[in-house]
Design an enzyme around this catalytic site. Structure first.
Site, PDB file in Angstrom:
ATOM      1  N   ARG A 115      -0.376   9.241  -9.933  1.00 61.69           N
ATOM      2  CA  ARG A 115      -0.417   8.001  -9.150  1.00 61.69           C
ATOM      3  C   ARG A 115       0.189   6.807  -9.885  1.00 61.69           C
ATOM      4  NH1 ARG A 115      -3.857   7.392  -4.936  1.00 61.69           N
ATOM      5  NH2 ARG A 115      -4.198   5.238  -5.564  1.00 61.69           N
ATOM      6  N   HIS A 148       2.617   3.338  -8.994  1.00 54.74           N
ATOM      7  CA  HIS A 148       2.370   1.911  -9.252  1.00 54.74           C
ATOM      8  C   HIS A 148       3.565   1.283  -9.975  1.00 54.74           C
ATOM      9  CE1 HIS A 148      -1.558   2.245  -7.646  1.00 54.74           C
ATOM     10  NE2 HIS A 148      -2.081   2.934  -8.640  1.00 54.74           N
ATOM     11  N   ASP A 162       0.835  -1.215   0.000  1.00 59.42           N
ATOM     12  CA  ASP A 162       0.000   0.000   0.000  1.00 59.42           C
ATOM     13  C   ASP A 162       0.868   1.263   0.000  1.00 59.42           C
ATOM     14  OD1 ASP A 162      -2.353   1.395  -0.032  1.00 59.42           O
ATOM     15  OD2 ASP A 162      -2.750   1.185   2.117  1.00 59.42           O
ATOM     16  N   GLY A 163       0.325   2.333  -0.588  1.00 56.75           N
ATOM     17  CA  GLY A 163       0.995   3.636  -0.532  1.00 56.75           C
ATOM     18  C   GLY A 163       1.629   4.106  -1.839  1.00 56.75           C
ATOM     19  N   ARG A 202       0.267   7.666  -2.639  1.00 53.46           N
ATOM     20  CA  ARG A 202       0.837   8.704  -1.763  1.00 53.46           C
ATOM     21  C   ARG A 202       2.303   8.970  -2.085  1.00 53.46           C
ATOM     22  NH1 ARG A 202      -1.554   5.930   3.472  1.00 53.46           N
ATOM     23  NH2 ARG A 202      -2.063   4.409   1.859  1.00 53.46           N
ATOM     24  N   TRP A 203       3.016   7.930  -2.432  1.00 53.02           N
ATOM     25  CA  TRP A 203       4.430   8.069  -2.800  1.00 53.02           C
ATOM     26  C   TRP A 203       4.544   9.024  -3.986  1.00 53.02           C
ATOM     27  CZ3 TRP A 203       7.404   7.286  -7.123  1.00 53.02           C
ATOM     28  CH2 TRP A 203       8.796   7.167  -6.931  1.00 53.02           C
ATOM     29  N   SER A 235      -7.517  -5.534  -5.361  1.00 56.49           N
ATOM     30  CA  SER A 235      -8.612  -6.109  -4.573  1.00 56.49           C
ATOM     31  C   SER A 235      -9.928  -6.024  -5.347  1.00 56.49           C
ATOM     32  CB  SER A 235      -8.746  -5.366  -3.245  1.00 56.49           C
ATOM     33  OG  SER A 235      -9.318  -4.086  -3.456  1.00 56.49           O
ATOM     34  N   GLU A 252     -12.343  -4.607  -4.364  1.00 59.17           N
ATOM     35  CA  GLU A 252     -12.836  -3.241  -4.120  1.00 59.17           C
ATOM     36  C   GLU A 252     -12.117  -2.212  -4.993  1.00 59.17           C
ATOM     37  OE1 GLU A 252     -12.111  -5.444  -1.560  1.00 59.17           O
ATOM     38  OE2 GLU A 252     -14.256  -5.850  -1.374  1.00 59.17           O
ATOM     39  N   ASN A 253     -10.955  -2.566  -5.530  1.00 60.34           N
ATOM     40  CA  ASN A 253     -10.181  -1.592  -6.315  1.00 60.34           C
ATOM     41  C   ASN A 253     -10.830  -1.232  -7.664  1.00 60.34           C
ATOM     42  OD1 ASN A 253      -6.979  -2.838  -5.114  1.00 60.34           O
ATOM     43  ND2 ASN A 253      -8.096  -1.025  -4.444  1.00 60.34           N
ATOM     44  N   TRP A 254     -11.854  -2.000  -8.074  1.00 57.18           N
ATOM     45  CA  TRP A 254     -12.602  -1.620  -9.290  1.00 57.18           C
ATOM     46  C   TRP A 254     -13.281  -0.270  -9.101  1.00 57.18           C
ATOM     47  CZ3 TRP A 254     -11.408  -4.390 -13.378  1.00 57.18           C
ATOM     48  CH2 TRP A 254     -11.105  -5.748 -13.252  1.00 57.18           C
TER      49      TRP A 254
HETATM   50  C1  IPE Z   1      -5.308  -2.798  -0.392  1.00 57.39           C
HETATM   51  O1  IPE Z   1      -4.971  -1.472  -0.548  1.00 57.39           O
HETATM   52  C2  IPE Z   1      -5.324  -3.485  -1.722  1.00 57.39           C
HETATM   53  C3  IPE Z   1      -4.021  -3.641  -2.365  1.00 57.39           C
HETATM   54  C4  IPE Z   1      -2.876  -3.333  -1.876  1.00 57.39           C
HETATM   55  C5  IPE Z   1      -4.073  -4.247  -3.674  1.00 57.39           C
HETATM   56  P1  IPE Z   1      -6.110  -0.346  -0.668  1.00 57.39           P
HETATM   57  O2  IPE Z   1      -5.400   0.960  -0.782  1.00 57.39           O
HETATM   58  O3  IPE Z   1      -7.061  -0.679  -1.748  1.00 57.39           O
HETATM   59  O4  IPE Z   1      -6.855  -0.492   0.724  1.00 57.39           O
HETATM   60  P2  IPE Z   1      -7.768   0.538   1.531  1.00 57.39           P
HETATM   61  O5  IPE Z   1      -8.744   1.104   0.550  1.00 57.39           O
HETATM   62  O6  IPE Z   1      -6.858   1.595   2.068  1.00 57.39           O
HETATM   63  O7  IPE Z   1      -8.380  -0.270   2.605  1.00 57.39           O
HETATM   64  C1  IPE Z   2      -1.498   0.194  -3.454  1.00 54.77           C
HETATM   65  O1  IPE Z   2      -1.239   1.565  -3.471  1.00 54.77           O
HETATM   66  C2  IPE Z   2      -1.635  -0.380  -4.834  1.00 54.77           C
HETATM   67  C3  IPE Z   2      -2.998  -0.825  -5.179  1.00 54.77           C
HETATM   68  C4  IPE Z   2      -4.035  -0.823  -4.405  1.00 54.77           C
HETATM   69  C5  IPE Z   2      -3.179  -1.302  -6.542  1.00 54.77           C
HETATM   70  P1  IPE Z   2      -2.433   2.583  -3.465  1.00 54.77           P
HETATM   71  O2  IPE Z   2      -2.799   2.890  -4.889  1.00 54.77           O
HETATM   72  O3  IPE Z   2      -3.558   2.115  -2.635  1.00 54.77           O
HETATM   73  O4  IPE Z   2      -1.740   3.862  -2.819  1.00 54.77           O
HETATM   74  P2  IPE Z   2      -2.413   4.869  -1.799  1.00 54.77           P
HETATM   75  O5  IPE Z   2      -2.962   4.089  -0.676  1.00 54.77           O
HETATM   76  O6  IPE Z   2      -3.486   5.591  -2.558  1.00 54.77           O
HETATM   77  O7  IPE Z   2      -1.303   5.757  -1.391  1.00 54.77           O
HETATM   78 MG    MG Z   3      -4.039   2.363  -0.694  1.00 54.56          MG
END
Ligand code: IPE
Ligand code: IPE
Ligand code: MG
Length: 246
Positions: free
Chosen positions: A39, A43, A26-27, A30-31, A71, A73-75
């Site tokens: 963003r 990735h 995760d992050g 933000r990075w 995830s 939920e990421n859709w």
């Molecule tokens: C969890 O990160 C899913 C992945 C790393 C693929 P998210 O950024 O989607 O999680 P939430 O929304 O902060 O819970």
């Molecule tokens: C995790 O990084 C990667 C995926 C969920 C695909 P994020 O995209 O969730 O990064 P933040 O949480 O927005 O910083």
């Molecule tokens: Mg995230």
């Protein structure tokens, strides 16, 4: 170029390493934001961090690594970001397959893969088929993965077996249930690492993580390297895993 030692750091005990490490990467967003970048650049950097961790796990003798890439939920993210991620996964798989073969990595994908873009599914099938006889690290990538969805699909499959008379309800125990999960071929994670400070599971490996040790670092995923992994393992080795006993 700096050469990296493949040796396990001296302060770590080879015999007490986790067999299976899971990571919530995760992050990335933000990075990138901190650097005033889009963003998607985060990735892209995140892929490099994962590649380094895979190699490090392999060097240090960890049997299995599972990474949460996307995830269910990421859709819900903007479709440009989702499209970028799908294309990125495909590109990375094509680019890295040869090296994974050379390094004897066995890769598998878990999640509801049937709804991923067909060209990505093709690469996934190809990489799983090509590496399935490899005997090195088991590398699992959770893509369109949701813990609840996984438990539901297992439940449906078991219910069908019962309905057809192949299984009795009283035969359903933890071992049997585990065999219906996507992760039937790997042991449960011993250590879960989550980067970027968030203290939640976000629907990752809900069943399998029942007794995982959890390590959370504020480091953003693209900055997660060998030193951070070393720290996570040192922390893990300090823990007393009681499994409910005293
Ligand atoms: C969890 O990160 C899913 C992945 C790393 C693929 P998210 O950024 O989607 O999680 P939430 O929304 O902060 O819970
Ligand atoms: C995790 O990084 C990667 C995926 C969920 C695909 P994020 O995209 O969730 O990064 P933040 O949480 O927005 O910083
Ligand atoms: Mg995230």
């Amino acid at each position: 170029m700096q050469t990296i030692s493949k040796e396990l750091p001296k302060d770590l005990d080879q015999k007490r390493l986790p067999r299976h490490v899971a990571v919530i990467m995760d992050g990335n967003g933000r990075w990138a934001k901190r650097r005033g970048l889009p963003r998607i650049i985060g990735h892209r950097q995140g892929v490099d961090a994962l590649k380094k961790l895979l190699r490090c796990c392999d060097d240090w003798g960890i049997e299995a690594l599972t990474a949460y890439a996307f995830s269910t939920e990421n859709w819900g993210r903007p479709h440009e970001e989702v499209d970028f991620l799908m294309a990125l996964f495909e590109r990375v798989l094509m680019r890295e397959l040869q090296e994974m073969m050379e390094e004897n990595v066995r890769i598998q994908f878990v999640g509801n893969l049937a709804v991923l873009p067909p060209s990505l599914q093709t690469q996934i099938d190809r990489s799983m088929n090509l590496t399935k006889e490899n005997t090195g690290i088991q590398f699992t990538v959770a893509t369109n993965y949701g813990g609840r969805q996984e438990i539901l699909q297992a439940t449906r499959a078991i219910a069908t077996q019962v309905q057809q008379g192949h299984l009795k309800p009283e035969e359903i125990d933890e071992a049997l249930f585990s065999r219906y999960l996507y992760t039937a071929n790997v042991c449960d994670p011993d250590l879960l690492i989550r980067s970027s400070g968030e203290m939640r599971l976000s629907n990752f490996l809900l069943w399998q993580m029942a007794y995982a040790e959890i390590y959370i670092t504020d480091v953003l995923w693209p900055d997660f390297g060998r030193e951070q992994f070393h720290k996570a393992l040192s922390d893990y080795q300090q823990r007393n895993r009681r499994f409910g006993k005293i």
